[in-house]
Design an enzyme around this catalytic site. Structure first.
Site, PDB file in Angstrom:
ATOM      1  N   SER A   1     -10.038  -0.423   7.080  1.00 52.83           N
ATOM      2  CA  SER A   1      -9.444  -0.325   5.738  1.00 52.83           C
ATOM      3  C   SER A   1      -8.747  -1.564   5.204  1.00 52.83           C
ATOM      4  CB  SER A   1      -8.477   0.846   5.677  1.00 52.83           C
ATOM      5  OG  SER A   1      -9.210   2.028   5.510  1.00 52.83           O
TER       6      SER A   1
ATOM      7  N   LYS B   1       0.869  -1.178   0.000  1.00 51.27           N
ATOM      8  CA  LYS B   1       0.000   0.000   0.000  1.00 51.27           C
ATOM      9  C   LYS B   1       0.908   1.230   0.000  1.00 51.27           C
ATOM     10  CE  LYS B   1      -3.865   2.011   2.674  1.00 51.27           C
ATOM     11  NZ  LYS B   1      -4.745   1.837   3.850  1.00 51.27           N
TER      12      LYS B   1
ATOM     13  N   SER C   1      -9.774   1.979   2.874  1.00 46.72           N
ATOM     14  CA  SER C   1      -8.862   2.714   2.041  1.00 46.72           C
ATOM     15  C   SER C   1      -7.844   1.847   1.303  1.00 46.72           C
ATOM     16  CB  SER C   1      -8.100   3.736   2.897  1.00 46.72           C
ATOM     17  OG  SER C   1      -7.279   3.085   3.846  1.00 46.72           O
TER      18      SER C   1
HETATM   19  N1  GLN Z   1     -13.217   4.381   6.203  1.00 48.31           N
HETATM   20  C1  GLN Z   1     -12.652   4.819   7.432  1.00 48.31           C
HETATM   21  C2  GLN Z   1     -12.214   6.261   7.282  1.00 48.31           C
HETATM   22  O1  GLN Z   1     -12.478   6.828   6.298  1.00 48.31           O
HETATM   23  C3  GLN Z   1     -11.510   3.942   7.846  1.00 48.31           C
HETATM   24  C4  GLN Z   1     -10.297   4.174   7.052  1.00 48.31           C
HETATM   25  C5  GLN Z   1      -9.136   3.346   7.482  1.00 48.31           C
HETATM   26  O2  GLN Z   1      -9.297   2.321   8.141  1.00 48.31           O
HETATM   27  N2  GLN Z   1      -7.954   3.814   7.134  1.00 48.31           N
HETATM   28  O3  GLN Z   1     -11.610   6.835   8.119  1.00 48.31           O
END
Ligand code: GLN
Length: 490
Positions: free
Chosen positions: A177, A78, A153
């Site tokens: 995410s 990532k 994400s």
């Molecule tokens: N969707 C969540 C957010 O927007 C979690 C994102 C994540 O786990 N990095 O913060």
């Protein structure tokens, strides 16, 4: 079966037996990336030359008889993990031209195993999002249906693994995410216990919640990768001294006597009926394999999303203050004085969702509001942690859906941030508590979209989650299904 469908274990066997070389394997996957990535947009950087060089080094070591578990096996990171001398963008214009002077501990550890990194994977900007649409580099498409989002994400990681561009990838999980995109793309991913995997060199979003983990097609492959990722790291002050473990050791333990809790709160309003039905079949399967199932309560779970959207932005507003336009970030050219430089650079460098979080975070931390929002959210966080503590006195594992619905269409939730935030309604409490959780495929919708089931465990029960998932995958074949991508490539 084609090389791109092989598990890590199968790839390793092939390398050891010299059925193919690490260089041939790398070339095959690079070719597949070149064919499929223009549509999927899972990779933001493909490090072709470096990958072929490290594959050549792996072949030399294999020829000398070395037999490292991950030697010569391909992967991708990532783009939140710093990689020395290569771009690390975090999905943001702010870091479009950033080249880190050092590598993240996770990057160093996997490189030391002799893994071959094929490139850096697309993601929501600064890991803020649930659909990969906040990326400065454009959305990622779901390999099962390219009109749909892959989740976020870590959407690039999930799409790349589901499409067979790499057998495994790293992801990070602050509120879901790893698990949410794993569910939406039909793969397996685990968010380890907080403190298992070093955060050193991983660009910070909300430091008390961020945790890196493996994403793969099976629990066994997750275990193989986690073995190399998890270790105590003195460079991360929240790294746990007992972080390392052998996650393969207990993988085959039978499920007889396993106590499984099913939280009522996870099956209420807002849950897609097809998801509910598939997860129920998954729970029945665990029962068939010897687990005893009981209903439990997590009464504070309904407050998890609102708690998170106070705490995560608060931490983000502090973490992201380092991107000031002065040092290694985007710098505006339209400035007249120093204040302008900060303001314009940040305005131009950050996308709308990141700016929204910084505003909310700054607000909840400001004098006069701190007690009402930030402090209150910390108190609710304790209650959420207590819920899990009580539950794990009665059960070994908690099971439920990973997401309220399957993958949604690109653009469908963009106008309404709150509906996007609710995509993480079942994943966020886990991060607030710091416990481990895993998502694995458990079925498909009528329209052919994958459905994920979530397993949650007590602190340091990562090995138990991998064990349960692995046994489940021995008896079911949801994880073996592959999207129907333009046939014939690679
Ligand atoms: N969707 C969540 C957010 O927007 C979690 C994102 C994540 O786990 N990095 O913060």
């Amino acid at each position: 079966m084609d090389l791109h469908d092989f598990s890590l274990r199968q790839l390793r066997e092939g390398l050891q037996k010299r059925d193919f070389s690490a260089q041939e394997l790398t070339q095959t996957l690079l070719k597949r990336i070149h064919t499929l990535n223009p549509e999927l947009n899972a990779f933001v950087t493909v490090t072709e030359a470096a990958a072929l060089e490290s594959a050549a080094r792996a072949d030399d070591r294999l020829a000398k008889g070395e037999s490292g578990t991950l030697l010569g096996l391909p992967m991708a990171h990532k783009d939140i993990f710093c990689t020395a001398d290569l771009p690390t963008t975090c999905g943001s214009k702010m870091l479009k031209n950033f080249v880190a002077p050092y590598s993240a501990t996770v990057v160093e550890r996997l490189a030391a195993e002799g893994m071959v990194m094929l490139g850096k994977l697309n993601m929501d900007e600064f890991a803020m999002g649930s659909s990969n649409e906040t990326s400065y580099f454009g959305p990622v498409r779901n390999p099962w249906n390219t009109e749909m989002v892959p989740g976020g994400s870590s959407g690039g990681s999930a799409a790349a693994v589901a499409a067979g561009l790499v057998p495994v990838a790293t992801g990070t999980d602050t509120g879901g995410s790893i698990r949410q995109p794993a569910a939406l793309c039909g793969i397996t991913g685990i968010k380890p216990t907080y403190g298992r995997v070093s955060r050193y060199g991983m660009i910070a979003f909300a430091s008390s919640l961020d945790q890196a983990g493996p994403m793969a097609r099976s629990a066994e492959d997750c275990a193989l990768l986690l073995n190399a990722m998890a270790a105590h790291d003195p460079r991360d002050s929240t790294s746990h001294p007992a972080a390392a473990s052998d996650f393969l050791r207990g993988l085959d333990r039978p499920l007889q006597g396993l106590r499984v809790g099913v939280p009522e709160e996870f099956f209420g309003e807002g849950l897609d009926p097809e998801v509910a039905a598939a997860v129920q079949v998954g729970i029945d399967q665990l029962a068939k394999q010897g687990a005893s199932i009981q209903s439990i309560r997590l009464p504070n779970n309904p407050h998890a999303v609102s708690t998170y959207y106070v705490l995560a932005p608060a931490e983000a507003s502090s973490n992201l203050s380092r991107f000031d336009g002065v040092r290694y970030t985007h710098r505006s050219s339209a400035v007249e004085n120093l204040d302008d430089l900060y303001q314009q650079s940040r305005y131009e460098g950050f996308g709308a969702e990141v700016r929204r979080r910084i505003l909310v975070g700054t607000y909840v931390l400001s004098a006069g509001y701190y007690d009402a929002y930030y402090l209150k959210a910390q108190q609710v966080r304790s209650l959420i942690r207590e819920d899990f503590r009580r539950a794990f006195a009665e059960v070994d594992v908690i099971v439920g859906p990973t997401t309220p619905g399957p993958a949604f269409a690109l653009g469908a939730k963009n106008a309404d941030p709150v509906s996007m935030y609710l995509a993480d309604i079942y994943t966020i409490a886990v991060n607030l508590a710091g416990i481990p959780a895993l998502s694995l495929p458990c079925g498909f919708t009528q329209s052919g979209l994958p459905i994920g089931m979530q397993l949650m465990g007590d602190y340091f029960a990562d090995d138990l989650l991998l064990n349960v998932a692995h046994r489940y995958q021995q008896e079911t074949d949801w994880h073996l299904a592959r999207p129907n991508l333009k046939a014939g490539e690679a």
